[in-house]
Motif scaffolding. Structure first.
Motif, PDB file in Angstrom:
ATOM      1  N   PRO A  36       0.688  -1.120  -0.041  1.00 19.72           N
ATOM      2  CA  PRO A  36       0.083   0.008  -0.005  1.00 19.72           C
ATOM      3  C   PRO A  36       0.918   1.277  -0.068  1.00 19.72           C
ATOM      4  CG  PRO A  36      -0.808  -1.480   1.436  1.00 19.72           C
ATOM      5  CD  PRO A  36       0.301  -1.963   1.006  1.00 19.72           C
ATOM      6  N   ILE A  37       1.962   1.085   0.696  1.00 12.76           N
ATOM      7  CA  ILE A  37       2.974   2.395   0.633  1.00 12.76           C
ATOM      8  C   ILE A  37       3.385   2.735  -0.842  1.00 12.76           C
ATOM      9  CG2 ILE A  37       5.032   3.247   1.409  1.00 12.76           C
ATOM     10  CD1 ILE A  37       4.669   1.694   3.886  1.00 12.76           C
ATOM     11  N   ILE A  38       3.834   1.663  -1.172  1.00 12.72           N
ATOM     12  CA  ILE A  38       4.172   1.849  -2.577  1.00 12.72           C
ATOM     13  C   ILE A  38       3.286   2.329  -3.716  1.00 12.72           C
ATOM     14  CG2 ILE A  38       5.410   0.468  -4.656  1.00 12.72           C
ATOM     15  CD1 ILE A  38       6.724  -1.439  -2.630  1.00 12.72           C
ATOM     16  N   MET A  74       7.232   6.730   0.584  1.00 12.40           N
ATOM     17  CA  MET A  74       8.088   5.714  -0.193  1.00 12.40           C
ATOM     18  C   MET A  74       9.556   5.948   0.243  1.00 12.40           C
ATOM     19  SD  MET A  74       8.188   3.615  -2.578  1.00 12.40           S
ATOM     20  CE  MET A  74       9.247   2.579  -3.731  1.00 12.40           C
ATOM     21  N   GLY A  75       9.795   7.183   0.748  1.00 11.95           N
ATOM     22  CA  GLY A  75      11.134   7.375   1.308  1.00 11.95           C
ATOM     23  C   GLY A  75      11.671   6.692   2.545  1.00 11.95           C
ATOM     24  N   ILE A  76      10.520   6.268   3.157  1.00  8.66           N
ATOM     25  CA  ILE A  76      10.960   5.349   4.574  1.00  8.66           C
ATOM     26  C   ILE A  76      10.421   3.864   4.135  1.00  8.66           C
ATOM     27  CG2 ILE A  76      11.050   7.208   6.068  1.00  8.66           C
ATOM     28  CD1 ILE A  76       8.240   6.520   7.055  1.00  8.66           C
ATOM     29  N   VAL A  77      10.178   3.277   3.094  1.00  8.88           N
ATOM     30  CA  VAL A  77       9.731   2.001   2.867  1.00  8.88           C
ATOM     31  C   VAL A  77      10.559   0.885   3.427  1.00  8.88           C
ATOM     32  CG1 VAL A  77      10.930   1.655   0.585  1.00  8.88           C
ATOM     33  CG2 VAL A  77       8.719   0.489   1.053  1.00  8.88           C
ATOM     34  N   ALA A  78      11.974   1.084   3.482  1.00  9.94           N
ATOM     35  CA  ALA A  78      12.653   0.079   4.089  1.00  9.94           C
ATOM     36  C   ALA A  78      12.583   0.115   5.444  1.00  9.94           C
ATOM     37  CB  ALA A  78      14.122   0.237   3.590  1.00  9.94           C
ATOM     38  N   LEU A 141      17.086   4.706   3.885  1.00 11.58           N
ATOM     39  CA  LEU A 141      15.706   4.579   4.577  1.00 11.58           C
ATOM     40  C   LEU A 141      14.708   3.998   3.433  1.00 11.58           C
ATOM     41  CD1 LEU A 141      15.342   7.129   7.447  1.00 11.58           C
ATOM     42  CD2 LEU A 141      16.684   5.002   7.353  1.00 11.58           C
ATOM     43  N   GLY A 142      14.768   4.603   2.298  1.00 16.18           N
ATOM     44  CA  GLY A 142      13.979   4.113   1.049  1.00 16.18           C
ATOM     45  C   GLY A 142      14.351   2.638   0.868  1.00 16.18           C
ATOM     46  N   SER A 143      13.943   2.530  -0.709  1.00 16.43           N
ATOM     47  CA  SER A 143      14.077   1.253  -1.354  1.00 16.43           C
ATOM     48  C   SER A 143      15.650   0.849  -1.335  1.00 16.43           C
ATOM     49  CB  SER A 143      13.757   1.482  -2.671  1.00 16.43           C
ATOM     50  OG  SER A 143      14.429   2.267  -3.610  1.00 16.43           O
ATOM     51  N   LYS A 144      16.658   1.718  -1.351  1.00 15.01           N
ATOM     52  CA  LYS A 144      18.006   1.356  -1.243  1.00 15.01           C
ATOM     53  C   LYS A 144      18.484   0.509  -0.153  1.00 15.01           C
ATOM     54  CE  LYS A 144      20.106   5.332  -3.958  1.00 15.01           C
ATOM     55  NZ  LYS A 144      21.065   6.483  -3.841  1.00 15.01           N
ATOM     56  N   GLY A 145      17.601   0.738   1.182  1.00 20.50           N
ATOM     57  CA  GLY A 145      17.906  -0.034   2.271  1.00 20.50           C
ATOM     58  C   GLY A 145      16.973  -1.328   2.596  1.00 20.50           C
ATOM     59  N   LEU A 146      16.352  -1.958   1.597  1.00 17.87           N
ATOM     60  CA  LEU A 146      15.447  -2.965   1.580  1.00 17.87           C
ATOM     61  C   LEU A 146      16.459  -4.186   2.076  1.00 17.87           C
ATOM     62  CD1 LEU A 146      12.962  -2.460  -1.215  1.00 17.87           C
ATOM     63  CD2 LEU A 146      12.285  -2.683   1.404  1.00 17.87           C
ATOM     64  N   LEU A 147      17.486  -4.523   1.306  1.00 18.80           N
ATOM     65  CA  LEU A 147      18.281  -5.713   1.622  1.00 18.80           C
ATOM     66  C   LEU A 147      18.575  -5.676   3.144  1.00 18.80           C
ATOM     67  CD1 LEU A 147      20.355  -6.429  -1.484  1.00 18.80           C
ATOM     68  CD2 LEU A 147      18.800  -7.920  -0.462  1.00 18.80           C
TER      69      LEU A 147
END
Length: 460
Positions: A36-38, A74-78, A141-147
């Motif tokens: 939902p965030i995305i 989206m900026g804090i999705v991770a 904190l966004g998508s770059k940090g998902l891993l």
């Protein structure tokens, strides 16, 4: 072909075991929880950025207001993924523990978020006009940090299970209210997680000079680049279709491994587009939902309508028309198992080839024709042609890509469709002949009985 199907079926237990793996399930379920965030954040992005394609730009004040909603979601999705993945991983861990001694998922979520922040963010302090502003850097904190978020979630869950399963907790008397008792029970595992993340972060930064999240990106970046090539895309989506063909939910196995790239590439495309550059990333969530899985895994939109309106077989027409509406919205299970396409040797080749051909064609449009890659995310149930057009920001080339993909899928599926249609017509003809023979036999028997009755009456 039959030998190949038999070989694949033998591996089905292995594929099912992978799909049930608690780590992959936690990533998948955690990722689904943040969808939902995305999707919602992309609505603001659509409003802000799509008019740019046609030369219209919002005033700076309006654009900033629209982008604020995007950046604060989206900026804090991770950061959110660290919590949701930890929660689902905690649920999996609790299934191995007695009901009277369970891990507190709320505490796990909090510990995971803190651990993720330690591994991915720097404290910043700026002094301007005599005023000091302090905060946290949000670059990862966004998508770059998902891993890193997934790593923090799994580490937290493992540490908590170690303490709780061995009953290494602070126990309170039975008279103490349960919520207070639970608070003290969480102190030791929470402290262990905090100390572990803090010590690891300190050691990592001391050795490399940057945060762990940046190091993870640097290590996996070559894999992301390879996955975006023709061979990588073919392996990913060929495997996804292959798993579904043998009755195993392919996305459950493949998607967790590429989930980070699906989201980060989408954000990368938007950043490149806003910087006036060519958005070149192919592997994104919308391209998977609307191009590869046009009408569902196997790119079944076209073949479903072929069943519905071109088939001579009554059974195929009935299945196609009954499945057409769900398939339009990406729900193709009724068609996969009703046609059936799953484990149907006739459709093995097009079921694997069509999704690969679709993604390769899209990559050709991006690499050669200069089309920007997908920048906007929409609900996966959006009809594929509409999802392609909107996901590509209503670019003129998007309206050329749609009929090209539909025509390509038609060409790939048509020869196999004709073979299956002929086979089903022959089967239906045999059934009809058998039914006619039965009716004729019953009619003949009835006539014989009637004639015998007349003979008997005449004799009397």
């Amino acid at each position: 072909m039959d030998k190949l199907i038999t070989l694949i079926e033998r591996g089905k237990p292995f594929f099912n075991a992978i799909a049930r793996n608690k780590y992959l399930k936690a990533i998948r379920d955690g990722f689904i929880s943040i969808m939902p965030i995305i999707i919602v954040s992309s609505i603001f992005l659509l409003v802000a950025a799509v008019p740019n394609v046609w030369g219209f730009y919002w005033p700076t004040e309006v654009n900033d207001v629209l982008m604020k909603a995007y950046n604060y979601s989206m900026g804090i999705v991770a950061l959110c993924a660290a919590a949701t993945t930890a929660k689902h991983f905690c649920d999996a861990q609790n299934r191995d523990l007695p009901k009277g001694n369970q891990i507190n998922f709320i505490s796990v979520m909090i510990a995971s978020v803190i651990g993720f922040l330690l591994l991915s963010s720097d404290a910043i302090s700026l002094t301007r006009d005599g005023v000091t502003i302090s905060g946290l850097a949000n670059g990862f904190l966004g998508s770059k940090g998902l891993l890193t978020a997934f790593i923090a979630a799994f580490t937290t869950g493992i540490v908590y299970k170690f303490f709780v399963s061995r009953d290494i907790t602070i126990k309170m008397p039975e008279q103490v209210p349960p919520n207070i008792s639970q608070t003290f029970k969480d102190i030791l595992p929470f402290s262990a997680c905090l100390a572990l993340f803090w010590a690891f972060d300190f050691a990592f930064r001391s050795v490399f000079g940057f945060c762990f999240a940046q190091g993870v990106i640097q290590v996996f970046q070559p894999l992301f680049t390879a996955a975006d090539g023709y061979l990588g895309l073919a392996l990913i989506y060929g495997a996804m279709s292959l798993f579904w063909f043998v009755g195993v939910h392919g996305p459950s196995i493949v998607e967790p491994a590429i989930s980070v790239a699906l989201v980060s590439n989408l954000e990368l495309n938007m950043a490149m587009y806003q910087a006036g550059e060519h958005a070149t990333a192919v592997l994104t969530k919308p391209v998977q939902d609307f191009v590869v899985a046009m009408g569902g895994t196997g790119a079944t939109l076209v073949i479903c309508f072929m069943f519905a309106f071109l088939a001579k077989s009554k059974e195929m027409r009935a299945v196609g028309r009954a499945s057409a509406v769900p398939v339009c919205f990406g729900v193709n299970e009724p068609f996969l198992f009703g046609a059936p396409l799953v484990l149907n040797p006739i459709f093995f080749v097009p079921f694997i080839v069509a999704p690969i051909a679709n993604i390769w064609t899209t990559k050709f449009f991006i690499d050669v024709l200069g089309m920007n890659g997908f920048m906007f995310s929409l609900p996966w149930t959006t009809p594929a042609p509409l999802g392609i057009a909107m996901g590509l920001g209503l670019q003129p080339l998007a309206f050329l890509l749609i009929p090209v993909l539909l025509a390509l899928d038609f060409v790939i599926y048509y020869p196999f469709f004709k073979v299956y249609d002929s086979q089903k017509c022959a089967e239906e003809a045999e059934v009809e002949e058998a039914e006619l023979a039965k009716r004729a036999a019953r009619k003949q028997a009835a006539m014989t009985d009637a004639f015998q009755g007349k003979v008997d009456n005449a004799s009397v």
